[in-house]
Design a protein around this motif. Structure first.
Motif, PDB file in Angstrom:
ATOM      1  N   CYS A  86       0.536  -1.168  -0.418  1.00 16.55           N
ATOM      2  CA  CYS A  86       0.162   0.037   0.012  1.00 16.55           C
ATOM      3  C   CYS A  86       0.624   1.303  -0.394  1.00 16.55           C
ATOM      4  O   CYS A  86      -0.107   2.126  -0.030  1.00 16.55           O
ATOM      5  CB  CYS A  86      -0.948   0.102   0.820  1.00 16.55           C
ATOM      6  SG  CYS A  86      -2.650  -1.235   1.038  1.00 16.55           S
ATOM      7  N   LEU A  92      -9.055   2.531  -2.895  1.00 16.91           N
ATOM      8  CA  LEU A  92      -8.479   2.790  -1.254  1.00 16.91           C
ATOM      9  C   LEU A  92      -8.236   1.676  -1.072  1.00 16.91           C
ATOM     10  O   LEU A  92      -7.492   0.898  -0.844  1.00 16.91           O
ATOM     11  CB  LEU A  92      -9.683   3.406  -0.343  1.00 16.91           C
ATOM     12  CG  LEU A  92      -9.202   3.100   0.609  1.00 16.91           C
ATOM     13  CD1 LEU A  92      -8.416   4.612   1.388  1.00 16.91           C
ATOM     14  CD2 LEU A  92     -10.335   3.370   2.402  1.00 16.91           C
ATOM     15  N   ASP A 125      -6.224  -0.433   1.695  1.00 12.74           N
ATOM     16  CA  ASP A 125      -5.922  -1.081   3.609  1.00 12.74           C
ATOM     17  C   ASP A 125      -5.377  -2.581   3.712  1.00 12.74           C
ATOM     18  O   ASP A 125      -5.906  -3.338   3.171  1.00 12.74           O
ATOM     19  CB  ASP A 125      -7.184  -1.163   3.171  1.00 12.74           C
ATOM     20  CG  ASP A 125      -7.699  -1.342   4.897  1.00 12.74           C
ATOM     21  OD1 ASP A 125      -7.162  -1.389   5.719  1.00 12.74           O
ATOM     22  OD2 ASP A 125      -8.483  -1.488   5.210  1.00 12.74           O
ATOM     23  N   ASN A 175      -8.611   7.589   9.254  1.00 11.42           N
ATOM     24  CA  ASN A 175      -7.559   6.790   9.361  1.00 11.42           C
ATOM     25  C   ASN A 175      -6.781   6.572   7.577  1.00 11.42           C
ATOM     26  O   ASN A 175      -6.547   5.533   7.160  1.00 11.42           O
ATOM     27  CB  ASN A 175      -7.734   5.868   9.410  1.00 11.42           C
ATOM     28  CG  ASN A 175      -8.199   5.930  11.694  1.00 11.42           C
ATOM     29  OD1 ASN A 175      -7.581   6.947  12.160  1.00 11.42           O
ATOM     30  ND2 ASN A 175      -9.002   4.825  12.011  1.00 11.42           N
ATOM     31  N   THR A 176      -6.932   7.829   7.377  1.00 11.01           N
ATOM     32  CA  THR A 176      -6.469   7.607   5.199  1.00 11.01           C
ATOM     33  C   THR A 176      -4.978   8.348   5.175  1.00 11.01           C
ATOM     34  O   THR A 176      -4.601   9.837   6.233  1.00 11.01           O
ATOM     35  CB  THR A 176      -7.255   8.442   3.908  1.00 11.01           C
ATOM     36  OG1 THR A 176      -7.482   9.727   5.132  1.00 11.01           O
ATOM     37  CG2 THR A 176      -8.574   8.065   4.368  1.00 11.01           C
ATOM     38  N   LYS A 177      -4.098   7.960   4.575  1.00  8.48           N
ATOM     39  CA  LYS A 177      -3.024   9.069   4.147  1.00  8.48           C
ATOM     40  C   LYS A 177      -3.818   9.817   2.528  1.00  8.48           C
ATOM     41  O   LYS A 177      -4.787   9.023   1.809  1.00  8.48           O
ATOM     42  CB  LYS A 177      -2.327   7.817   3.693  1.00  8.48           C
ATOM     43  CG  LYS A 177      -1.109   8.902   2.687  1.00  8.48           C
ATOM     44  CD  LYS A 177       0.170   8.325   1.919  1.00  8.48           C
ATOM     45  CE  LYS A 177       1.019   8.763   1.179  1.00  8.48           C
ATOM     46  NZ  LYS A 177       1.934   7.570   0.572  1.00  8.48           N
ATOM     47  N   THR A 193      -4.326   7.210  -2.342  1.00  9.63           N
ATOM     48  CA  THR A 193      -5.144   6.967  -0.953  1.00  9.63           C
ATOM     49  C   THR A 193      -4.973   5.880  -0.077  1.00  9.63           C
ATOM     50  O   THR A 193      -5.573   4.137  -0.695  1.00  9.63           O
ATOM     51  CB  THR A 193      -6.897   7.536  -0.455  1.00  9.63           C
ATOM     52  OG1 THR A 193      -6.757   8.330  -2.130  1.00  9.63           O
ATOM     53  CG2 THR A 193      -6.540   7.854   0.499  1.00  9.63           C
ATOM     54  N   ARG A 194      -4.302   5.533   0.921  1.00 12.81           N
ATOM     55  CA  ARG A 194      -4.252   4.157   1.857  1.00 12.81           C
ATOM     56  C   ARG A 194      -4.938   4.755   3.151  1.00 12.81           C
ATOM     57  O   ARG A 194      -5.313   5.886   3.689  1.00 12.81           O
ATOM     58  CB  ARG A 194      -3.126   3.724   1.341  1.00 12.81           C
ATOM     59  CG  ARG A 194      -2.195   5.179   2.806  1.00 12.81           C
ATOM     60  CD  ARG A 194      -0.908   3.864   2.831  1.00 12.81           C
ATOM     61  NE  ARG A 194      -1.140   3.203   4.024  1.00 12.81           N
ATOM     62  CZ  ARG A 194      -0.201   1.549   4.328  1.00 12.81           C
ATOM     63  NH1 ARG A 194       0.960   2.116   4.092  1.00 12.81           N
ATOM     64  NH2 ARG A 194      -0.209   1.678   5.415  1.00 12.81           N
ATOM     65  N   THR A 195      -5.049   3.435   3.952  1.00 14.12           N
ATOM     66  CA  THR A 195      -5.375   3.639   5.103  1.00 14.12           C
ATOM     67  C   THR A 195      -4.134   3.921   6.602  1.00 14.12           C
ATOM     68  O   THR A 195      -2.664   3.174   6.171  1.00 14.12           O
ATOM     69  CB  THR A 195      -6.221   3.019   5.578  1.00 14.12           C
ATOM     70  OG1 THR A 195      -5.661   1.444   5.396  1.00 14.12           O
ATOM     71  CG2 THR A 195      -7.672   3.150   5.106  1.00 14.12           C
ATOM     72  N   GLN A 248      -8.491  12.100   8.610  1.00 10.60           N
ATOM     73  CA  GLN A 248     -10.472  12.126   7.577  1.00 10.60           C
ATOM     74  C   GLN A 248     -10.439  12.469   6.748  1.00 10.60           C
ATOM     75  O   GLN A 248      -9.821  14.152   6.285  1.00 10.60           O
ATOM     76  CB  GLN A 248     -11.080  12.405   8.601  1.00 10.60           C
ATOM     77  CG  GLN A 248     -12.262  11.842   8.035  1.00 10.60           C
ATOM     78  CD  GLN A 248     -13.393  11.933   9.901  1.00 10.60           C
ATOM     79  OE1 GLN A 248     -14.140  12.831   9.828  1.00 10.60           O
ATOM     80  NE2 GLN A 248     -14.578  11.298  10.057  1.00 10.60           N
ATOM     81  N   ARG A 283     -17.300   4.362   7.104  1.00  8.73           N
ATOM     82  CA  ARG A 283     -17.067   4.593   5.876  1.00  8.73           C
ATOM     83  C   ARG A 283     -17.539   2.934   5.126  1.00  8.73           C
ATOM     84  O   ARG A 283     -18.121   1.870   5.615  1.00  8.73           O
ATOM     85  CB  ARG A 283     -15.528   4.371   5.327  1.00  8.73           C
ATOM     86  CG  ARG A 283     -14.652   2.729   5.563  1.00  8.73           C
ATOM     87  CD  ARG A 283     -13.604   2.935   4.808  1.00  8.73           C
ATOM     88  NE  ARG A 283     -12.558   2.163   5.220  1.00  8.73           N
ATOM     89  CZ  ARG A 283     -11.541   1.886   5.390  1.00  8.73           C
ATOM     90  NH1 ARG A 283     -12.071   2.455   7.009  1.00  8.73           N
ATOM     91  NH2 ARG A 283     -11.184   0.589   5.886  1.00  8.73           N
ATOM     92  N   SER A 317     -17.095   0.627   2.074  1.00  9.62           N
ATOM     93  CA  SER A 317     -15.714   0.133   0.684  1.00  9.62           C
ATOM     94  C   SER A 317     -16.526  -0.635  -0.323  1.00  9.62           C
ATOM     95  O   SER A 317     -17.573  -1.372   0.135  1.00  9.62           O
ATOM     96  CB  SER A 317     -14.864  -0.636   1.197  1.00  9.62           C
ATOM     97  OG  SER A 317     -14.070   0.125   2.485  1.00  9.62           O
TER      98      SER A 317
END
Length: 876
Positions: free
Chosen positions: A290, A301, A303, A355-357, A410-412, A418, A449, A451
């Motif tokens: 990720c 996303l 994860d 909780n994301t980048k 985007t990753r977690t 947020q 969220r 998914s």
């Protein structure tokens, strides 16, 4: 870090010169020859000419003076090396620092400073500072700087050095890797700032984004949550419209720390540990799938914490751009808006994802004066705005970031930020009540969220009388022989509806081909009719019916048997959808009891890594204990390594890749997973190989989970395999991550020698395999024990094999404190650092048994003949 004999000699020479009469300065009247050095006043750095390899090419560089591992931090003429020792450093009449060659009378390198004052003073001075900065001053007063090396870094960022850019002077500060481990010329990896949109730092490889830091959050980069708790250095961040840069300064200046762009494509923060005489990696990126740029494509996303088969999913309101590709785990095409979505219409809003980048901010704009509520309103008014978030984390969030276009990379993270994704009215209506965002004052908090992945969709709150809408052509809404929760997870939309229309048929955009006449033929991750209705592990792993497992394996026929061990039998199976599986049927008298079975089921379902075997389900019925895994056609490593007819298929490159993959899997267990896991039974038969010969660690029945701050434990029940057990574990029941390091060391020596630890025997020697390696290492005769299938005619291969032998001996040291961690092992495998000298390892002498014959076990107890996992009950 560089580790070459020639460089080491130069380093030792420079230390001797420093202790004598060397200086830290020279002026325009002096000539700095090849044999000369400058040593900074505090004795930290040396400037001089060096050769990084046997090529004889000479470079002017700066390296640490009193670090026992040769470490070059800056190179002047990296694009134009000298071919002999005729080079000289001097200051020319224009005030430039130049390197010339006496033999060719040509200019090799110059500072080419176009920003010099109109009148150059006749007495410029060059000084090497104790920060590692080489500075050219206008005169002896040292008040005006004409040029400095910190403005022209190579592959290393030192404290007080900048990374970024300055618009008014068109200056950029970036670091670029060496071309290879022994070639300082510019390589293909560069760490630099991207000024487009809201600035951030990128690691580029071959000119393409490879990894990025994410935007600055006020105290850290969005993509580096490890910076949150930092007590080692202070960060100075500048973003004033003209300059964008970051600098770090060590709080304790006695600590030597660097950031290096590695030629293999990673950026590593290293600290020098004097007591261990080595550089220790503190952080490295990219470190997991990720981390790589845009792993899941636009609007996807990534994860790594997901417990299902896929790490990628689409944002709410989006679907895979190429659904068939996602079924094959090719998610690079990313996601697109659901068919029929109406953006910029009344009733639309945002869904919060925790909780994301944050996504790539190259298409983002920032307004630091806005509140989050104002940010939402501004984004809603602009039809091109696709998402928004707080620009900083201070005070619960402040400032406004808005994205315009697709959301990339985007990753977690467990402690990420947020972001709010724009959705149309229809999509917002489909969000369950417990997933609607709520606003308090100016701060927003998304409670959950949704998914929309290729496998798992949203679960509704069934107990609260919510209902779900399914795809009728995929699974008919009738009958009772299925698991309701699984149906909802795999085939149903997240819509709260009146129970009177629960059997309606609105279909989500299909992720699989539409085949309404024959739903059983649709490709699915698991056949829902084959799942036990009530059985689930704590981690949500599905439970298969015994009849289904028997059908997979043709009633456990001999023709499907893959192997037999002390635990039972493994069969190859084929599920009704064509998926090949490996079925591990534990015998009634298996050493792996109920607790170990449950431990493996609940543990491995929570672990997701490319070098760990993936479990698909289990079956627990009466005395039957069955585990269902992904099928790996090349079986286990020992089937190749110890078979004379097959070991020739394992050339050195394959073997090196295998041991590197195993090391990465262990590092994930010890350090990077949500649970700290100690395997306790690592050996060749527990390393499986996929079609590309990539290793996957298996058999977690004996593994132990530890708390995040727990590094060791004790047990009355010693389990494992003789020969692979560390001494403190076999004799005292003390296990730790260093126990696995010991087992890895044994495995590494087996991979190099092609011999089993439990079967090696040399009648003329009193040593076992470890002892034999040690004796040959001391005598410089390691060639004698290397597997004859390994071709070591290339110098680089021979050097790499020797390095691996040394790493293996370091891993099997008697004291756990003398063994490296797995993160250090990975760093040593991938870099030519100077390694510590191993002491005599544990278990180097073959013991005598009561009959007077030698016993080749690595323990006083007898080794099992089939290398099966054993359990020893000890009273304590």
């Amino acid at each position: 870090m560089r580790n070459e004999t020639v460089l080491l000699l130069i380093l030792l020479l420079s230390v001797l010169l420093w202790s004598g009469s060397s200086s830290d300065t020279f002026d325009a009247t002096q000539s700095f020859r090849d044999a000369d050095v400058l040593v900074s006043v505090g004795g930290t750095f040396v400037l001089g000419f060096f050769s990084p390899s046997d090529s004889g090419q000479r470079f002017l560089g700066i390296w640490y003076a009193r670090v026992s591992v040769p470490t070059v931090v800056w190179v002047a003429n990296r694009e134009n090396p000298l071919n002999d020792s005729s080079g000289a450093l001097s200051v020319d009449s224009l005030g430039n620092l130049i390197i010339s060659s006496n033999n060719s009378a040509s200019l090799v390198w110059s500072t080419n400073n176009s920003l010099l004052p109109a009148e150059v003073n006749s007495s410029p001075v060059v000084q090497l500072l104790d920060s590692g900065n080489l500075v050219l001053y206008q005169d002896v007063d040292k008040k005006v700087i004409l040029w400095q090396s910190f403005d022209h870094p190579t592959d290393t960022m030192l404290p007080n050095m900048k990374i970024g850019y300055k618009k008014t002077s068109s200056r950029t500060w970036s670091i670029t890797s060496w071309r290879s481990y022994d070639d300082p010329r510019p390589g293909i990896c560069t760490f630099m700032a991207n000024p487009t949109g809201y600035p951030q730092l990128f690691l580029y490889k071959d000119g393409a984004p490879h990894w990025r830091t994410g935007p600055w959050t006020g105290s850290r980069w969005s993509g580096i949550p490890e910076m949150r708790n930092n007590y080692v250095f202070n960060i100075f961040f500048v973003n004033d419209g003209d300059e964008f840069s970051i600098t770090y300064i060590m709080i304790n200046t006695s600590i030597l720390s660097t950031i290096v762009v590695n030629e293999t494509g990673t950026i590593d923060r290293m600290n020098w540990i004097e007591q261990e005489h080595r550089w220790v990696p503190m952080y490295s990126a990219p470190g997991e799938p990720c981390d790589y740029y845009n792993q899941c494509g636009p609007n996807g996303l990534c994860d790594p914490y997901k417990a299902d088969l896929y790490t990628c999913s689409c944002f709410p309101g989006f679907q895979p751009r190429y659904p068939n590709h996602w079924l094959l785990k090719d998610t690079t095409g990313g996601c697109v808006r659901n068919t029929g979505a109406s953006i910029c219409q009344s009733g639309e809003g945002f869904v919060g994802i925790n909780n994301t980048k944050l996504p790539d901010t190259s298409i983002a704009q920032v307004n630091m004066t806005m509140t989050l509520r104002e940010c939402e309103s501004a984004c809603l008014r602009n039809c091109s705005c696709t998402a928004y978030a707080s620009a900083t984390e201070s005070g619960g969030g402040s400032g406004c970031l808005m994205w315009y276009g697709e959301l990339n990379d985007t990753r977690t993270f467990n402690n990420g930020q947020q972001i709010y994704i724009r959705e149309d009215a229809a999509e917002l209506d489909e969000q369950p009540e417990w997933e609607q965002e709520s606003h308090t004052g100016d701060n927003a908090a998304g409670i959950g969220r949704c998914s929309f992945a290729s496998i798992s969709l949203c679960l509704t709150n069934y107990k609260a009388q919510k209902r779900y809408i399914c795809w009728p052509e995929l699974f008919p809404m009738k009958g009772s022989d299925f698991d309701d929760s699984l149906i909802r997870r795999h085939f149903c939309t997240c819509k709260t509806v009146n129970s009177s229309i629960a059997t309606g048929g609105r279909r989500l955009p299909a992720l699989w081909p539409r085949t309404p006449k024959n739903p059983s033929s649709v490709a699915k991750p698991l056949d829902t009719k084959e799942l036990d209705r009530t059985g689930k592990s704590d981690a949500g792993l599905p439970s298969f019916k015994l009849s289904s497992v028997a059908a997979f394996t043709d009633n456990f026929s001999l023709s499907n048997r893959l192997g037999v061990g002390g635990f039972g039998t493994v069969y190859k199976g084929v599920m009704s959808d064509g998926t090949e599986v490996a079925v591990k049927r534990l015998s009634e008298f298996s050493r792996q009891g109920d607790e170990e079975f449950k431990n493996e089921v609940n543990l491995i379902a929570r672990l997701q890594h490319r070098n760990l075997v993936r479990m698909l389900g289990f079956c627990l019925k009466d005395n039957e204990k069955i585990l269902v895994y992904e099928y790996l056609p090349n079986k286990s490593l020992d089937a190749f390594l110890f078979d004379k007819s097959k070991k020739s298929l394992l050339d050195w490159r394959i073997r090196f890749d295998i041991l590197t993959g195993v090391a990465r899997g262990l590092m994930y267990l010890h350090q990077d997973s949500r649970l700290r896991v100690i395997h306790r039974d690592l050996k060749a038969s527990n390393v499986l190989l996929d079609t590309e010969m990539q290793p996957k660690i298996s058999d977690f029945g004996m593994a132990r989970m530890c708390g995040g701050d727990q590094s060791e434990g004790t047990t009355n029940r010693v389990v494992g395999t003789f020969g692979y057990m560390s001494p403190e574990y076999a004799m005292e029941g003390v296990f730790s991550v260093k126990s696995d390091v010991y087992s890895f060391g044994i495995l590494l020596l087996e991979i190099i020698s092609g011999k089993k630890i439990s079967s090696y025997y040399d009648e003329g020697s009193s040593t076992n395999l470890v002892g034999h390696f040690w004796e040959l290492w001391k005598g410089g005769l390691c060639m004698e024990i290397i597997d004859e299938s390994i071709a070591v005619d290339e110098p680089h291969t021979w050097k790499e094999v020797l390095k691996c032998i040394q790493i293996g001996l370091l891993c099997v040291q008697e004291l756990p404190t003398d063994r490296p961690t797995m993160s250090t092992v990975i760093f040593m495998l991938g870099n030519d650092t100077g390694l510590a000298s191993p002491r005599q390892p544990a278990y180097t002498i073959r013991k005598k048994n009561n009959m007077g014959t030698t016993n080749n076990s690595s323990s006083d107890s007898a080794a099992s003949v089939n290398q099966a996992t054993i359990s020893i009950i000890e009273g304590r």
